[in-house]
Design an enzyme around this catalytic site. Sequence first.
Site, PDB file in Angstrom:
ATOM      1  N   ARG A 132       0.664  -1.690   0.134  1.00 39.52           N
ATOM      2  CA  ARG A 132      -0.123   0.267   0.145  1.00 39.52           C
ATOM      3  C   ARG A 132       0.607   1.469   0.042  1.00 39.52           C
ATOM      4  O   ARG A 132       0.628   2.227   0.275  1.00 39.52           O
ATOM      5  CB  ARG A 132      -0.970   0.096   1.356  1.00 39.52           C
ATOM      6  CG  ARG A 132      -2.246  -1.276   1.371  1.00 39.52           C
ATOM      7  CD  ARG A 132      -2.892  -1.297   0.127  1.00 39.52           C
ATOM      8  NE  ARG A 132      -4.321  -1.822  -0.079  1.00 39.52           N
ATOM      9  CZ  ARG A 132      -3.597  -3.390  -0.708  1.00 39.52           C
ATOM     10  NH1 ARG A 132      -2.366  -3.284  -0.996  1.00 39.52           N
ATOM     11  NH2 ARG A 132      -4.286  -4.407   0.593  1.00 39.52           N
ATOM     12  N   GLU A 147      -5.296   4.279   5.496  1.00 42.77           N
ATOM     13  CA  GLU A 147      -5.077   4.115   4.258  1.00 42.77           C
ATOM     14  C   GLU A 147      -5.126   5.695   2.985  1.00 42.77           C
ATOM     15  O   GLU A 147      -4.319   5.903   2.506  1.00 42.77           O
ATOM     16  CB  GLU A 147      -5.889   3.345   3.701  1.00 42.77           C
ATOM     17  CG  GLU A 147      -4.990   1.542   3.856  1.00 42.77           C
ATOM     18  CD  GLU A 147      -5.731   0.725   3.051  1.00 42.77           C
ATOM     19  OE1 GLU A 147      -6.163   1.257   1.789  1.00 42.77           O
ATOM     20  OE2 GLU A 147      -4.840  -0.328   3.314  1.00 42.77           O
ATOM     21  N   SER A 182     -10.991   0.130   2.815  1.00 44.27           N
ATOM     22  CA  SER A 182     -10.610  -0.079   4.355  1.00 44.27           C
ATOM     23  C   SER A 182     -10.027   0.830   4.556  1.00 44.27           C
ATOM     24  O   SER A 182      -9.001   1.341   3.332  1.00 44.27           O
ATOM     25  CB  SER A 182      -9.418  -0.870   3.399  1.00 44.27           C
ATOM     26  OG  SER A 182      -9.666  -2.545   3.631  1.00 44.27           O
TER      27      SER A 182
END
Length: 345
Positions: free
Chosen positions: A166, A333, A237
């Site tokens: 990520r 995130e 998320s």
Amino acid sequence: MVSDSVLESGNLSERNTLGLTAYADRVVTITQATQLEQALTDARSFGPITVLGGGSNVVMHPVQPGTVLLMDIKGRALRADDGDRVVLRVGAGENWHELVLWCHHHGLHGLANLALIPGSVGAAPIQNIGAYGVEVAQCIRAVHVIHRETLATTVLPPESCQFRYRDSCFKHEEGAQWVITAVDLQLDRNAPVCLEYPALKERLQSADPTHDAVLAGVMSLRQEKLPDPVVTPNVGSFFKNPVLTQEEGDRLRKRVSDVPLFPAREGRVKVSAAWLIDRLGWRGVEKQGVKVSEAHALVLVGCGAQTAGPWMSLAADIVASVEGAFGLTLEMEPRVLGLPEVVAS
């Protein structure tokens, strides 16, 4: 004189999937890479520059100072084809899920596990989007960029993008100077299906392991667990899974024997952030119009909040709770953009 692509101010509430109220001092829509050099030059005298794609991975404060560049560069072009593998150049403003479906229906495989991820193609390398055992970095051949300051254009190979879980160079100081205009993806007509992810493998245990089955399985799993941002405000998320060294993972498991650990890159282990949040009883908790999804503890959903404040407040409470209980720091995130509204005294 202001061109048709430039607005002196703009409401961005429809350009972020949380539906948050946000106003930019100045908005410029970019539909061709050739517009960027002039747009970046003009924007310098107006203050900060923010680049925005689909707005599916951002928390936007009400005040967006300076110039917001809306990346709407479209286009899909075949750049190489050896009969099996192809290289497809895709504009940064293309919708990611629509691209996944288009590639699948044309027999170009490698992206099926990344179906239904909201957002634009240009944002995919920044986050190194991933799902069900696949990361977009596995398919990226090159990223086309222009530098915000020097206005130099270049093509970055994957190794220069520093892809990690990520993460990429584009999320850090030096790489953040690049604005992505297009991405080259390498796809394969004969690629094997990827069934490494346990939930996907279980879902397809009675089906033939075809690309059609994988695409259908991924979409059904996401639809069960993740709300449609068009209907329910969310960014998917909200937190990353913590990544630990094997030694740190072993120490954690001695304290919390049932904590799930999964293999990660370079011999590390990944901890399920959803499990940590769920273990502490956050699922279904609502505060100030933001709620922890009852279907998936890693997802925050909007149920009335119109500004970023309530989202940041609930996220901070969850982070503090997990750190206090497990000694692990959760990272958000989504990117946080802009400034809280200034209240006149």
